[in-house]
Design a protein around this motif. Structure first.
Motif, PDB file in Angstrom:
ATOM      1  N   SER A  71       0.828  -1.215   0.000  1.00  0.00           N
ATOM      2  CA  SER A  71       0.000   0.000   0.000  1.00  0.00           C
ATOM      3  C   SER A  71       0.856   1.256   0.000  1.00  0.00           C
ATOM      4  O   SER A  71       0.497   2.245  -0.651  1.00  0.00           O
ATOM      5  CB  SER A  71      -0.987  -0.015   1.161  1.00  0.00           C
ATOM      6  N   ILE A  72       2.020   1.227   0.682  1.00  0.00           N
ATOM      7  CA  ILE A  72       2.894   2.404   0.639  1.00  0.00           C
ATOM      8  C   ILE A  72       3.425   2.610  -0.772  1.00  0.00           C
ATOM      9  O   ILE A  72       3.483   3.739  -1.282  1.00  0.00           O
ATOM     10  CB  ILE A  72       4.047   2.250   1.662  1.00  0.00           C
ATOM     11  N   MET A  73       3.772   1.487  -1.443  1.00  0.00           N
ATOM     12  CA  MET A  73       4.242   1.612  -2.833  1.00  0.00           C
ATOM     13  C   MET A  73       3.169   2.198  -3.724  1.00  0.00           C
ATOM     14  O   MET A  73       3.450   3.034  -4.592  1.00  0.00           O
ATOM     15  CB  MET A  73       4.654   0.240  -3.374  1.00  0.00           C
ATOM     16  N   ILE A  74       1.914   1.776  -3.524  1.00  0.00           N
ATOM     17  CA  ILE A  74       0.816   2.303  -4.341  1.00  0.00           C
ATOM     18  C   ILE A  74       0.656   3.795  -4.096  1.00  0.00           C
ATOM     19  O   ILE A  74       0.534   4.588  -5.034  1.00  0.00           O
ATOM     20  CB  ILE A  74      -0.492   1.561  -4.002  1.00  0.00           C
ATOM     21  N   ILE A  75       0.695   4.196  -2.809  1.00  0.00           N
ATOM     22  CA  ILE A  75       0.524   5.616  -2.484  1.00  0.00           C
ATOM     23  C   ILE A  75       1.628   6.441  -3.131  1.00  0.00           C
ATOM     24  O   ILE A  75       1.379   7.500  -3.718  1.00  0.00           O
ATOM     25  CB  ILE A  75       0.530   5.816  -0.956  1.00  0.00           C
ATOM     26  N   SER A  93       3.428   5.597  -5.759  1.00  0.00           N
ATOM     27  CA  SER A  93       3.506   5.524  -7.215  1.00  0.00           C
ATOM     28  C   SER A  93       2.381   6.302  -7.883  1.00  0.00           C
ATOM     29  O   SER A  93       2.592   6.882  -8.942  1.00  0.00           O
ATOM     30  CB  SER A  93       3.483   4.073  -7.679  1.00  0.00           C
ATOM     31  N   ILE A  94       1.189   6.322  -7.300  1.00  0.00           N
ATOM     32  CA  ILE A  94       0.140   7.075  -7.979  1.00  0.00           C
ATOM     33  C   ILE A  94       0.233   8.550  -7.657  1.00  0.00           C
ATOM     34  O   ILE A  94      -0.388   9.358  -8.332  1.00  0.00           O
ATOM     35  CB  ILE A  94      -1.281   6.564  -7.651  1.00  0.00           C
ATOM     36  N   ASN A  95       1.048   8.930  -6.655  1.00  0.00           N
ATOM     37  CA  ASN A  95       1.375  10.334  -6.421  1.00  0.00           C
ATOM     38  C   ASN A  95       0.118  11.195  -6.332  1.00  0.00           C
ATOM     39  O   ASN A  95      -0.146  12.039  -7.187  1.00  0.00           O
ATOM     40  CB  ASN A  95       2.288  10.840  -7.545  1.00  0.00           C
ATOM     41  N   LEU A  96      -0.660  10.927  -5.296  1.00  0.00           N
ATOM     42  CA  LEU A  96      -1.906  11.663  -5.092  1.00  0.00           C
ATOM     43  C   LEU A  96      -1.627  13.152  -4.954  1.00  0.00           C
ATOM     44  O   LEU A  96      -0.935  13.573  -4.037  1.00  0.00           O
ATOM     45  CB  LEU A  96      -2.580  11.165  -3.814  1.00  0.00           C
ATOM     46  N   LYS A  97      -2.154  13.910  -5.862  1.00  0.00           N
ATOM     47  CA  LYS A  97      -1.918  15.351  -5.778  1.00  0.00           C
ATOM     48  C   LYS A  97      -2.936  15.982  -4.837  1.00  0.00           C
ATOM     49  O   LYS A  97      -3.979  15.419  -4.556  1.00  0.00           O
ATOM     50  CB  LYS A  97      -2.029  15.967  -7.159  1.00  0.00           C
ATOM     51  N   GLU A  98      -2.568  17.173  -4.397  1.00  0.00           N
ATOM     52  CA  GLU A  98      -3.400  17.823  -3.385  1.00  0.00           C
ATOM     53  C   GLU A  98      -4.789  18.128  -3.935  1.00  0.00           C
ATOM     54  O   GLU A  98      -5.801  17.922  -3.265  1.00  0.00           O
ATOM     55  CB  GLU A  98      -2.716  19.126  -2.940  1.00  0.00           C
TER      56      GLU A  98
END
Lengths: 168, 100
Positions: A68-72, A74-79
Protein backbone atom coordinates in the motif's frame (compact mmCIF):
# COMPACT_ATOMS: atom_id res chain seq x y z
CA UNK A 1 5.58 -6.93 33.11
CA UNK A 2 3.06 -8.60 30.87
CA UNK A 3 0.46 -5.93 31.53
CA UNK A 4 2.95 -3.11 30.82
CA UNK A 5 3.75 -4.64 27.43
CA UNK A 6 0.06 -5.14 26.77
CA UNK A 7 -0.78 -1.52 27.47
CA UNK A 8 2.11 -0.25 25.33
CA UNK A 9 0.91 -2.45 22.46
CA UNK A 10 -2.69 -1.36 22.94
CA UNK A 11 -1.58 2.28 22.92
CA UNK A 12 0.26 1.81 19.62
CA UNK A 13 -2.66 -0.15 18.18
CA UNK A 14 -5.28 2.47 19.01
CA UNK A 15 -3.12 5.50 18.18
CA UNK A 16 -2.22 3.94 14.83
CA UNK A 17 -5.88 3.30 14.10
CA UNK A 18 -6.79 6.88 15.06
CA UNK A 19 -3.95 8.11 12.84
CA UNK A 20 -5.40 6.16 9.89
CA UNK A 21 -8.87 7.53 10.37
CA UNK A 22 -8.07 11.16 11.12
CA UNK A 23 -4.89 12.13 9.25
CA UNK A 24 -5.20 14.14 6.06
CA UNK A 25 -2.13 12.85 4.23
CA UNK A 26 -2.38 9.35 2.75
CA UNK A 27 1.19 8.54 3.69
CA UNK A 28 0.61 9.34 7.36
CA UNK A 29 -2.33 6.96 7.26
CA UNK A 30 -0.03 4.32 5.81
CA UNK A 31 2.42 4.87 8.68
CA UNK A 32 -0.46 4.45 11.11
CA UNK A 33 -1.37 1.24 9.30
CA UNK A 34 2.21 0.04 9.77
CA UNK A 35 1.95 0.80 13.50
CA UNK A 36 -1.30 -1.18 13.74
CA UNK A 37 0.18 -4.18 11.92
CA UNK A 38 3.35 -4.32 14.04
CA UNK A 39 1.38 -3.88 17.28
CA UNK A 40 -0.91 -6.70 16.14
CA UNK A 41 2.13 -8.93 15.71
CA UNK A 42 3.19 -7.93 19.21
CA UNK A 43 -0.22 -8.93 20.56
CA UNK A 44 0.13 -12.36 18.96
CA UNK A 45 3.59 -12.71 20.48
CA UNK A 46 2.20 -11.75 23.88
CA UNK A 47 -0.36 -14.55 23.52
CA UNK A 48 2.48 -17.01 22.70
CA UNK A 49 1.09 -17.57 19.20
CA UNK A 50 4.38 -17.79 17.35
CA UNK A 51 2.86 -18.99 14.08
CA UNK A 52 0.41 -16.09 13.87
CA UNK A 53 3.20 -13.70 14.89
CA UNK A 54 5.35 -14.86 11.96
CA UNK A 55 2.41 -14.81 9.54
CA UNK A 56 1.48 -11.30 10.64
CA UNK A 57 5.03 -10.01 10.22
CA UNK A 58 5.53 -11.72 6.85
CA UNK A 59 2.12 -11.12 5.30
CA UNK A 60 0.77 -8.11 7.14
CA UNK A 61 3.86 -5.97 7.49
CA UNK A 62 5.98 -7.40 4.72
CA UNK A 63 3.39 -7.60 1.97
CA UNK A 64 0.25 -5.58 2.70
CA UNK A 65 1.79 -2.44 4.21
CA UNK A 66 4.69 -2.34 1.76
CA UNK A 67 2.28 -2.79 -1.16
CA UNK A 68 0.00 0.00 0.00
CA UNK A 69 2.89 2.40 0.64
CA UNK A 70 4.24 1.61 -2.83
CA UNK A 71 0.82 2.30 -4.34
CA UNK A 72 0.52 5.62 -2.48
CA UNK A 73 3.97 6.68 -3.62
CA UNK A 74 3.51 5.52 -7.22
CA UNK A 75 0.14 7.07 -7.98
CA UNK A 76 1.38 10.33 -6.42
CA UNK A 77 -1.91 11.66 -5.09
CA UNK A 78 -1.92 15.35 -5.78
CA UNK A 79 -3.40 17.82 -3.38
CA UNK A 80 -6.16 18.92 -5.77
CA UNK A 81 -7.04 15.29 -6.53
CA UNK A 82 -7.58 14.46 -2.88
CA UNK A 83 -11.24 14.23 -2.03
CA UNK A 84 -12.50 17.20 -0.10
CA UNK A 85 -12.98 16.08 3.46
CA UNK A 86 -15.49 18.47 4.88
CA UNK A 87 -15.11 17.78 8.57
CA UNK A 88 -17.92 19.74 10.04
CA UNK A 89 -19.06 19.50 13.60
CA UNK A 90 -22.37 18.09 12.33
CA UNK A 91 -20.59 15.20 10.56
CA UNK A 92 -18.56 14.25 13.61
CA UNK A 93 -21.63 14.40 15.82
CA UNK A 94 -23.63 12.26 13.39
CA UNK A 95 -20.93 9.59 13.10
CA UNK A 96 -20.47 9.50 16.85
CA UNK A 97 -24.21 9.07 17.32
CA UNK A 98 -24.16 6.09 14.96
CA UNK A 99 -21.07 4.47 16.46
CA UNK A 100 -21.69 5.06 20.17
CA UNK A 101 -24.47 2.47 20.64
CA UNK A 102 -22.47 -0.21 18.80
CA UNK A 103 -19.30 0.48 20.79
CA UNK A 104 -21.27 0.76 24.03
CA UNK A 105 -23.00 -2.54 23.46
CA UNK A 106 -19.70 -4.25 22.63
CA UNK A 107 -17.96 -2.86 25.71
CA UNK A 108 -20.94 -3.66 27.95
CA UNK A 109 -21.13 -7.26 26.74
CA UNK A 110 -17.40 -7.72 27.18
CA UNK A 111 -17.11 -6.00 30.53
CA UNK A 112 -19.97 -8.03 32.05
CA UNK A 113 -18.39 -11.38 31.31
CA UNK A 114 -16.02 -12.73 33.99
CA UNK A 115 -12.99 -13.95 32.11
CA UNK A 116 -9.51 -15.01 33.02
CA UNK A 117 -6.81 -16.79 31.11
CA UNK A 118 -6.21 -20.36 32.08
CA UNK A 119 -2.52 -21.25 32.19
CA UNK A 120 -1.49 -21.93 28.63
CA UNK A 121 -0.15 -25.34 27.65
CA UNK A 122 3.51 -25.41 26.81
CA UNK A 123 3.28 -26.21 23.11
CA UNK A 124 0.30 -24.12 22.19
CA UNK A 125 0.26 -22.17 18.95
CA UNK A 126 3.77 -23.07 17.92
CA UNK A 127 4.52 -23.67 14.26
CA UNK A 128 4.67 -27.45 14.76
CA UNK A 129 1.27 -27.83 16.40
CA UNK A 130 -0.32 -25.34 14.00
CA UNK A 131 1.12 -27.23 11.02
CA UNK A 132 -0.16 -30.56 12.33
CA UNK A 133 -3.68 -29.22 12.82
CA UNK A 134 -3.58 -27.30 9.54
CA UNK A 135 -2.76 -30.38 7.51
CA UNK A 136 -5.14 -32.75 9.28
CA UNK A 137 -8.35 -31.00 10.29
CA UNK A 138 -8.14 -27.92 8.09
CA UNK A 139 -6.84 -29.28 4.79
CA UNK A 140 -9.84 -28.30 2.69
CA UNK A 141 -10.01 -24.64 3.83
CA UNK A 142 -6.25 -24.43 3.40
CA UNK A 143 -6.47 -25.61 -0.21
CA UNK A 144 -9.40 -23.27 -0.88
CA UNK A 145 -7.37 -20.36 0.50
CA UNK A 146 -4.47 -21.30 -1.74
CA UNK A 147 -6.79 -21.25 -4.78
CA UNK A 148 -8.16 -17.90 -3.61
CA UNK A 149 -4.64 -16.50 -3.33
CA UNK A 150 -3.79 -17.80 -6.80
CA UNK A 151 -6.91 -16.14 -8.20
CA UNK A 152 -6.07 -12.89 -6.42
CA UNK A 153 -2.53 -12.98 -7.79
CA UNK A 154 -3.69 -13.56 -11.37
CA UNK A 155 -6.36 -10.88 -10.97
CA UNK A 156 -3.93 -8.30 -9.63
CA UNK A 157 -1.44 -8.98 -12.44
CA UNK A 158 -4.12 -8.79 -15.15
CA UNK A 159 -5.60 -5.61 -13.70
CA UNK A 160 -2.32 -3.78 -13.46
CA UNK A 161 -0.95 -4.91 -16.84
CA UNK A 162 -4.02 -4.18 -18.97
CA UNK A 163 -3.67 -1.31 -21.37
CA UNK A 164 -6.45 1.15 -20.86
CA UNK A 165 -8.38 2.28 -23.88
CA UNK A 166 -9.33 5.78 -22.90
CA UNK A 167 -12.22 6.99 -24.98
CA UNK A 168 -11.49 10.42 -26.29
CA UNK B 1 -2.84 -9.53 35.20
CA UNK B 2 -4.11 -9.35 31.66
CA UNK B 3 -7.33 -11.24 31.14
CA UNK B 4 -9.38 -12.12 28.13
CA UNK B 5 -11.62 -9.09 28.57
CA UNK B 6 -8.66 -6.72 28.08
CA UNK B 7 -8.00 -8.18 24.68
CA UNK B 8 -11.69 -8.11 23.78
CA UNK B 9 -12.04 -4.47 24.87
CA UNK B 10 -9.06 -3.47 22.72
CA UNK B 11 -10.56 -5.44 19.85
CA UNK B 12 -13.93 -3.75 20.28
CA UNK B 13 -12.45 -0.25 20.37
CA UNK B 14 -10.32 -1.03 17.31
CA UNK B 15 -13.36 -2.33 15.42
CA UNK B 16 -15.34 0.80 16.29
CA UNK B 17 -12.52 3.03 15.03
CA UNK B 18 -12.57 0.99 11.82
CA UNK B 19 -16.32 1.52 11.43
CA UNK B 20 -15.83 5.26 11.95
CA UNK B 21 -13.18 5.21 9.23
CA UNK B 22 -15.41 3.37 6.78
CA UNK B 23 -18.28 5.77 7.41
CA UNK B 24 -16.24 8.95 7.47
CA UNK B 25 -13.46 8.83 4.90
CA UNK B 26 -14.17 9.72 1.28
CA UNK B 27 -10.82 8.47 0.01
CA UNK B 28 -10.94 4.95 -1.45
CA UNK B 29 -7.47 4.14 -0.12
CA UNK B 30 -8.47 5.04 3.42
CA UNK B 31 -11.49 2.77 3.05
CA UNK B 32 -9.09 -0.14 2.46
CA UNK B 33 -7.11 0.76 5.55
CA UNK B 34 -10.25 1.02 7.67
CA UNK B 35 -11.49 -2.40 6.55
CA UNK B 36 -8.05 -3.81 7.34
CA UNK B 37 -8.32 -2.37 10.86
CA UNK B 38 -11.67 -4.09 11.29
CA UNK B 39 -10.29 -7.44 10.10
CA UNK B 40 -7.35 -7.06 12.48
CA UNK B 41 -9.69 -6.32 15.37
CA UNK B 42 -11.46 -9.60 14.64
CA UNK B 43 -8.05 -11.30 14.55
CA UNK B 44 -7.15 -10.12 18.05
CA UNK B 45 -10.45 -11.42 19.39
CA UNK B 46 -9.99 -14.79 17.66
CA UNK B 47 -6.45 -15.20 18.96
CA UNK B 48 -7.36 -14.23 22.53
CA UNK B 49 -10.39 -16.53 22.65
CA UNK B 50 -8.25 -19.29 21.18
CA UNK B 51 -5.81 -18.91 24.08
CA UNK B 52 -8.67 -18.78 26.57
CA UNK B 53 -10.22 -22.07 25.48
CA UNK B 54 -6.95 -23.77 24.58
CA UNK B 55 -8.38 -24.50 21.15
CA UNK B 56 -6.45 -23.99 17.93
CA UNK B 57 -9.54 -23.26 15.81
CA UNK B 58 -9.43 -19.56 16.68
CA UNK B 59 -5.86 -19.28 15.47
CA UNK B 60 -6.82 -21.09 12.29
CA UNK B 61 -9.56 -18.54 11.67
CA UNK B 62 -7.10 -15.71 12.31
CA UNK B 63 -4.66 -17.28 9.85
CA UNK B 64 -7.32 -17.55 7.16
CA UNK B 65 -8.40 -13.96 7.83
CA UNK B 66 -4.79 -12.83 7.30
CA UNK B 67 -4.67 -14.71 3.98
CA UNK B 68 -8.03 -13.36 2.76
CA UNK B 69 -7.10 -9.81 3.80
CA UNK B 70 -3.86 -10.05 1.83
CA UNK B 71 -5.65 -11.20 -1.33
CA UNK B 72 -8.31 -8.52 -0.87
CA UNK B 73 -5.65 -5.82 -0.65
CA UNK B 74 -3.84 -7.13 -3.72
CA UNK B 75 -6.93 -7.12 -5.95
CA UNK B 76 -8.34 -3.95 -4.41
CA UNK B 77 -5.18 -1.95 -4.95
CA UNK B 78 -4.97 -3.22 -8.55
CA UNK B 79 -8.51 -1.98 -9.12
CA UNK B 80 -7.62 1.29 -7.42
CA UNK B 81 -4.69 1.90 -9.77
CA UNK B 82 -6.86 1.23 -12.82
CA UNK B 83 -9.54 3.54 -11.46
CA UNK B 84 -7.06 6.31 -10.70
CA UNK B 85 -5.53 6.05 -14.18
CA UNK B 86 -8.96 6.25 -15.74
CA UNK B 87 -10.66 8.89 -13.62
CA UNK B 88 -7.83 10.71 -11.88
CA UNK B 89 -9.57 10.71 -8.55
CA UNK B 90 -10.16 8.43 -5.59
CA UNK B 91 -13.25 10.21 -4.34
CA UNK B 92 -15.91 7.71 -3.38
CA UNK B 93 -18.67 10.14 -4.34
CA UNK B 94 -17.41 10.18 -7.94
CA UNK B 95 -17.65 6.40 -8.23
CA UNK B 96 -21.08 6.45 -9.80
CA UNK B 97 -20.34 4.58 -13.05
CA UNK B 98 -22.77 1.79 -12.21
CA UNK B 99 -25.50 4.19 -11.20
CA UNK B 100 -28.72 3.43 -13.06
Amino acid sequence: MESIIFFILAFFLLSGAIMIVFSKESLYSAIGFLMVMIAMAGMFALLHHSFLFLAQILVGVGAVVVLSIMIILSINLKEENQPKQNITRKNILFTTLIIAPIAGLLLYAIAKAPFAFAPIAQHFGTIETMGKVLFTHWVLPFEIVSILLLGAMVGAIVLSRRRLHVES
Amino acid sequence: MIELSHYLVVSGILFSIGVVGVLRRKNLLMLFFATEIMLNAANIAFAAVSSYYGDLSGQMFAFFIIAVAASEVAVGLGLLIVLYKKQGTLDLDDLAVMKG
